[in-house]
Design a protein around this motif. Sequence first.
Motif, PDB file in Angstrom:
ATOM      1  N   LEU A 115       0.814  -1.210   0.000  1.00 30.37           N
ATOM      2  CA  LEU A 115       0.000   0.000   0.000  1.00 30.37           C
ATOM      3  C   LEU A 115       0.851   1.267   0.000  1.00 30.37           C
ATOM      4  N   VAL A 116       1.935   1.269   0.760  1.00 29.04           N
ATOM      5  CA  VAL A 116       2.791   2.453   0.793  1.00 29.04           C
ATOM      6  C   VAL A 116       3.444   2.667  -0.565  1.00 29.04           C
ATOM      7  N   MET A 117       3.912   1.598  -1.196  1.00 28.33           N
ATOM      8  CA  MET A 117       4.518   1.739  -2.524  1.00 28.33           C
ATOM      9  C   MET A 117       3.492   2.256  -3.531  1.00 28.33           C
ATOM     10  N   ALA A 118       2.290   1.675  -3.503  1.00 33.35           N
ATOM     11  CA  ALA A 118       1.242   2.148  -4.404  1.00 33.35           C
ATOM     12  C   ALA A 118       0.816   3.567  -4.056  1.00 33.35           C
ATOM     13  N   GLY A 119       0.771   3.870  -2.749  1.00 28.48           N
ATOM     14  CA  GLY A 119       0.369   5.204  -2.324  1.00 28.48           C
ATOM     15  C   GLY A 119       1.316   6.279  -2.816  1.00 28.48           C
ATOM     16  N   CYS A 120       2.612   5.999  -2.822  1.00 26.05           N
ATOM     17  CA  CYS A 120       3.565   6.988  -3.332  1.00 26.05           C
ATOM     18  C   CYS A 120       3.311   7.278  -4.803  1.00 26.05           C
ATOM     19  N   LEU A 286       8.689   4.708 -11.234  1.00 27.89           N
ATOM     20  CA  LEU A 286       9.864   3.863 -11.437  1.00 27.89           C
ATOM     21  C   LEU A 286      10.502   4.105 -12.803  1.00 27.89           C
ATOM     22  N   LYS A 287       9.763   4.688 -13.736  1.00 28.52           N
ATOM     23  CA  LYS A 287      10.341   5.020 -15.035  1.00 28.52           C
ATOM     24  C   LYS A 287      11.414   6.098 -14.919  1.00 28.52           C
ATOM     25  N   MET A 288      11.443   6.781 -13.778  1.00 27.88           N
ATOM     26  CA  MET A 288      12.475   7.794 -13.576  1.00 27.88           C
ATOM     27  C   MET A 288      13.868   7.170 -13.532  1.00 27.88           C
ATOM     28  N   ILE A 464       9.414   4.218  -3.150  1.00 29.18           N
ATOM     29  CA  ILE A 464       8.963   2.878  -3.526  1.00 29.18           C
ATOM     30  C   ILE A 464      10.088   1.866  -3.327  1.00 29.18           C
ATOM     31  N   VAL A 465      11.291   2.225  -3.769  1.00 27.44           N
ATOM     32  CA  VAL A 465      12.443   1.333  -3.602  1.00 27.44           C
ATOM     33  C   VAL A 465      12.757   1.129  -2.122  1.00 27.44           C
TER      34      VAL A 465
END
Length: 510
Positions: A115-120, A286-288, A464-465
């Motif tokens: 959830l935190v990864m998706a939330g970011c 993540l494309k960054m 996310i990482v």
Amino acid sequence: MSSQNQATSETVPLLGDSRPAGQSSRSLPRVRFRFTPEILLIPVALATRLAALMPSTTILELVRQAACRFWNISHGNPVTLPAGGPIPPELCDAPEVERYFATIITILGAIEGVLVMAGCGIISRISSHYGRKPALLLVLIVGIMGSCLIAGSQYTPSWLAVWVFLVGILSGMFSSTSIYGYLVNMYIVDVCMPEDRTTALSKIGGWGALGTCISFALGGSITTKTGNPLIVFYMAAAILVATFTYVISVLPESFPEEKRNALSLMRPEPSVERLSTAPLYIFKPLKMFIPTRKLDGTRNWRLVWCAVHTFVFVVANAYSPAAWLILFTSKYHLTPADTGLFLTIIAVSGTIVMMLILPALVHLLRPYYSRRIIRSLPTEEDTGNGEEPELETSDRLDVHLAFVACVVAAIFALSAAASRTSQALILSGICYGFGSIHIPAIRSLVAGSVSPLKQGEALAAIEIVSNAGGALSPVIMGSIFTATINTTPLLLFYIHLVGPPNARICLALR
């Protein structure tokens, strides 16, 4: 410098920039506010951390009761359960319920990481389209809803209480300290000049750490004195409501409409994005990590190296507190007062380091890392006005600070694990707090690796990482610790000590 280049320059903040084209930043005074945006953000950083962590000392007991209620509904006789309020202890003492409780805690931990990864990713998209302020208000609303639902679940019928409680828990995960920290950091990099960014991130992180110290002490004492575990949730909701009102009425927008429009021009047309990939859009930050080309034609890998470094550091470091507690209680037989004091000292030390020591250190070292730059060719008129080359702070300072923080954290994590007396434990905790320098240094490096318009997405990618590393740390490091606790209990921390060479990755950043 043209106005177009200026809009995406690393040396230009996103808020309060109305500099005419071609005019030096030294020749035009910056707009002065009665209170700077960084100061206005302090109550938000303090209050959100306080509200998010205050119920943490009592949430486990509520989760245990919810697990007990759900297990009895599924396997027992629901008629024996009370319609509302606490469940009798005898109904929750069965070994099957305890195993069920442990399983739920593990599942919730995994869900929180996702959830935190998706939330970011979600917050990154909302903030880039509508601004940072609406994104912050949305997370505050979710946090208020989570606290109210958790408290209200204790007064609802048994068949409904578990689901109300679960929605409240999930809402709390979406409005966790990681999400609030990401929003605060994103706001800071929007409004700060590059040379002030590390200091500002450190100070605001220190205020957040202060909220952590207060929340643990306040939440536990309130629950103990009142005997009512729901009081802390009412207080958390009240704090978030007050913060919501403060943000609406006082806090300015740090990512104005003209910047959002400029960023939208850099995106592909909506028709290019397929509907089938919409669920994965939350991971677009993540494309960054795809390297971009510099002006000299080479690729910019710095954000990738920051991500690799962050992932390895978090995997090695995140499990340390749990390993400490297991060693202190099972091997060294230290008292709860000793272990509690140790964790408090780490939090207080980290707060002091980020609020006072790191800003002073950056101010002291900055002249040694500054480089002279000339933004345009000098003319006779410029020479007559006495214009001097400007000084720009090199990112090498952040690189070296991150490296030192990694080494300090590894050394004193091992020192704490090997400490068998309270005096040695206290000294290790004080020194371990200096490892908190790593967070603002790496976040500043990340923000300086991309265009100001994309700093929010870059920070989301690193968060996310970081959360992925935090989720894997108990699996990887916990497995090592469990397998060696009876033979070589310090092996985990020796592995952590070997980890700092990975910090040398940062020394290759440009």
